[in-house]
Motif scaffolding. Structure first.
Motif, PDB file in Angstrom:
ATOM      1  N   PRO A 238       5.302  -7.337  -8.838  1.00 15.65           N
ATOM      2  CA  PRO A 238       4.590  -6.845 -10.020  1.00 15.65           C
ATOM      3  C   PRO A 238       3.615  -5.743  -9.658  1.00 15.65           C
ATOM      4  CG  PRO A 238       3.755  -8.996  -9.356  1.00 15.65           C
ATOM      5  CD  PRO A 238       4.938  -8.706  -8.483  1.00 15.65           C
ATOM      6  N   PHE A 239       3.121  -5.059 -10.678  1.00 12.15           N
ATOM      7  CA  PHE A 239       2.240  -3.920 -10.462  1.00 12.15           C
ATOM      8  C   PHE A 239       0.854  -4.423 -10.077  1.00 12.15           C
ATOM      9  CE2 PHE A 239      -0.530  -0.423 -11.470  1.00 12.15           C
ATOM     10  CZ  PHE A 239       0.227   0.707 -11.177  1.00 12.15           C
ATOM     11  N   GLY A 240       0.518  -4.289  -8.799  1.00  8.90           N
ATOM     12  CA  GLY A 240      -0.792  -4.754  -8.326  1.00  8.90           C
ATOM     13  C   GLY A 240      -1.638  -3.590  -7.893  1.00  8.90           C
ATOM     14  N   MET A 241      -2.871  -3.880  -7.526  1.00  7.64           N
ATOM     15  CA  MET A 241      -3.819  -2.818  -7.183  1.00  7.64           C
ATOM     16  C   MET A 241      -4.226  -2.816  -5.713  1.00  7.64           C
ATOM     17  SD  MET A 241      -3.863  -1.200  -9.963  1.00  7.64           S
ATOM     18  CE  MET A 241      -5.071   0.010  -9.480  1.00  7.64           C
ATOM     19  N   GLY A 242      -3.508  -3.574  -4.902  1.00  6.44           N
ATOM     20  CA  GLY A 242      -3.722  -3.444  -3.460  1.00  6.44           C
ATOM     21  C   GLY A 242      -4.718  -4.433  -2.879  1.00  6.44           C
TER      22      GLY A 242
END
Lengths: 260, 332
Positions: free
Chosen positions: B84-88
């Motif tokens: 999924p789209f995560g922020m690191g």
């Protein structure tokens, strides 16, 4: 690394013959030359290993002289029953991997200004014996990376007169752990020698004022009125000229304290 | 002796707040929990682990919530096509933000499991309890295991499909309500050789409040690594350029990467626990504590040692406090 031819002769004569071509290079333990070749800073066409020559191996102790074969590794010298300053110095070069590959001949032939062995050779008044002649240490070292060796000349052994007492103090350059400054002190019946590595732009040198002071009184206090001129010292990111000059004095005093 | 205390705002960060600050992104994070038909579980997360142990800590969370073995939980990371789209991973946020997303997704798994179990047990989901890997009807001995539910989810022959979807896979995006605020007190004892300027660290103690701790060994390791980084900054590491702009610390022959022999034996403690009050795990970050807390403790110790030794004129030395800089300060 560029391609090269590799030879491993078993006699000095064959090694000398193999080196008698353009772009041939003698190989000791390779602790400087191989990294330089990997970075393409050196690209000899032919490497002549001196590691297969039995005559260049081993430590001999006879009476008042220690003789170390040119291809003897540091670990062997450190493990031998040699005088304490030499044992300490050889056992403190680099790390175990370096000490089990690097050789005394390689170190002296390269004459890195931060190498340890030049301090032992100059500090004992050693004789550097080659395939053609004998060279006194005082004549051998001629500035950083410069020696009296001719092209193709091979160090077959190094003889050092055994001092009454001796010591080597090294202050490590904290990243490379070469000598930022190293001081070898050796006391003989009638004189004291003090050799300094790592500090000078001219490579290893004798600190004659300290030798005179220690000859008069072999104690660290003998240095109290002396100071070494910082002019001509190396200056880099690890220390200024003045800092190195200070280290020379501190380490010379500590070497004498440890030796006495 | 040098002492330093710190409090850090990390676990970044509430998206509405960072938006006000002018950030051009949100700072939520995301997780997908996929329970396979075999009962094995894949957890897809939006940040890669580069040594901080996500592969160990994240399964512990899922394992505890679902009552399944840790080794049945696999962490999938390192490919944006699969995750999924995560922020690191930075800002001590992985556990506080992404770990919380894993909790939220796993709670949805529990909720869906109850729906499936209610169908299997012919009861209402409000009567069901989920614990220790099983779903049981409260106050009775009627239950189904989580594994049976997982299998049923993918073999839904008798599902009422207008009410109950097949499959057992849930995602959650978690946007934190606040920053997290780990805090600590660090003490460092040094010896300085005034003749050479060489500093030796004799003892270093780091006491941190990280809130709840999921894996104490990993937290110890994070603090150890952080201390090495901070001590490296205080004493060793520096990019040095000459007057022509040439980098002269360009290799490890000149750049002082911290090594084990440069470090003392560390004493670390995180038994003081004040749980975070706004994330579901009660955790705070531990990744940056070491490098934040240690440099001032080391610098304070060196200055204190020099002053105690009579060099009272030395009130400041730039980092890294190399032997030559310390010697120069003494002799200035």
């Amino acid at each position: 690394m560029h391609n090269f031819e590799f030879l491993k002769p078993s006699t000095v004569k064959d090694a000398v013959a193999a080196l008698d071509t353009e772009d041939a290079q003698a190989l000791g333990g390779g602790q400087t030359l191989i990294p330089a070749m990997k970075q393409r800073l050196a690209a000899p066409k032919k490497l002549v290993s001196l590691g297969g020559i039995a005559d260049l191996q081993g430590v001999k102790i006879s009476g008042e002289v220690v003789s170390v074969g040119g291809s003897t590794i540091h670990a062997e010298v450190a493990a031998a029953n040699v005088f304490s300053g030499l044992k300490l110095l050889a056992g403190g070069i680099g790390d175990p991997a370096v000490r089990n590959r690097g050789t005394i001949g390689g170190s002296l032939a390269n004459n890195d200004p931060a190498a340890c062995y030049p301090a032992a050779a100059l500090g004992t008044g050693a004789t550097i014996i080659t395939n053609t002649r004998k060279i006194a240490a005082d004549d051998y070292f001629q500035g950083m990376f410069t020696t009296a060796l001719h092209e193709g000349e091979i160090i077959t052994s190094v003889t050092m007169p055994v001092p009454e007492v001796s010591n080597y103090q090294k202050f490590e350059q904290p990243a490379s752990r070469f000598a930022l400054v190293g001081v070898f002190v050796a006391k003989y019946a009638d004189w004291v020698r003090v050799a300094v590595t790592g500090a000078s732009e001219d490579g290893v040198f004798r600190w004659s004022e300290a030798e005179a002071a220690f000859s008069a009184s072999f104690s660290a206090d003998a240095l109290s009125d002396l100071s070494l001129d910082a002019c001509g010292m190396i200056e880099d990111l690890h220390g200024s000229k003045a800092y190195r000059a200070n280290l020379v004095k501190v380490l010379a005093g500590r070497a004498v304290s440890a030796a006495s | 002796m040098g002492v330093n205390t710190y409090i850090e705002a990390c676990g970044i960060a509430p998206s509405n707040f960072v938006g006000v600050l002018g950030f051009r992104v949100g700072l939520y994070d995301a997780a997908t929990v996929r329970v396979n038909a075999t009962g094995n579980i894949s957890v897809m997360v939006g940040a890669h682990s580069h040594g901080q142990g996500h592969e160990t800590t994240f399964p512990q969370i899922v394992s505890e919530l679902l009552g399944v073995a840790e080794e049945s939980v696999e962490i999938v990371h390192g490919g944006t096509a699969k995750t999924p789209f995560g922020m690191g991973s930075y800002g001590s946020r992985s556990l506080a933000v992404r770990g919380s997303a894993i909790v939220r997704a796993t709670e949805k798994i529990i909720s869906k499991s109850k729906k499936i179990a209610a169908h299997m047990l012919e009861t209402s989901e409000v009567d069901l309890e989920f614990s220790a890997g099983a779903i049981r009807v409260a106050g009775t001995d009627k239950s189904v295991s989580f594994g049976e539910v997982a299998f049923k989810a993918y073999v839904p022959h008798d599902f009422p499909h207008e009410e109950l979807e097949p499959g057992l896979e849930e995602s959650a995006f978690y946007d934190p309500a606040n920053f997290i605020y780990p805090a600590g007190a660090y003490a460092c004892k040094v010896e300085v050789d005034p003749e050479t300027g060489k500093v030796k660290i004799c003892k270093f103690t780091a006491i941190d409040d990280f809130g709840n701790v999921i894996n104490p060994l990993i937290v110890d390791g994070q603090v150890h690594g952080g201390l090495a980084q901070g001590i490296g900054q205080a004493l060793l590491e520096s990019c040095v350029y000459d007057k022509n702009g040439q980098l002269v610390s360009g290799s490890f022959m000149d750049y002082l990467m911290p090594r084990a022999t440069d470090m003392p034996q560390f004493t670390v403690d995180h038994s003081c626990i004040t749980p975070c009050i706004h994330n579901p795990l009660g955790v705070k970050g531990c990744g940056e504590a070491g490098p934040i807390g240690s440099p001032p403790a080391v610098v304070n110790a060196v200055i204190n040692a020099l002053q105690s030794g009579g060099h009272t004129h030395v009130t400041h030395i730039d980092m890294p406090m190399s032997p030559s800089r310390v010697w120069s300060a003494i002799n200035s």
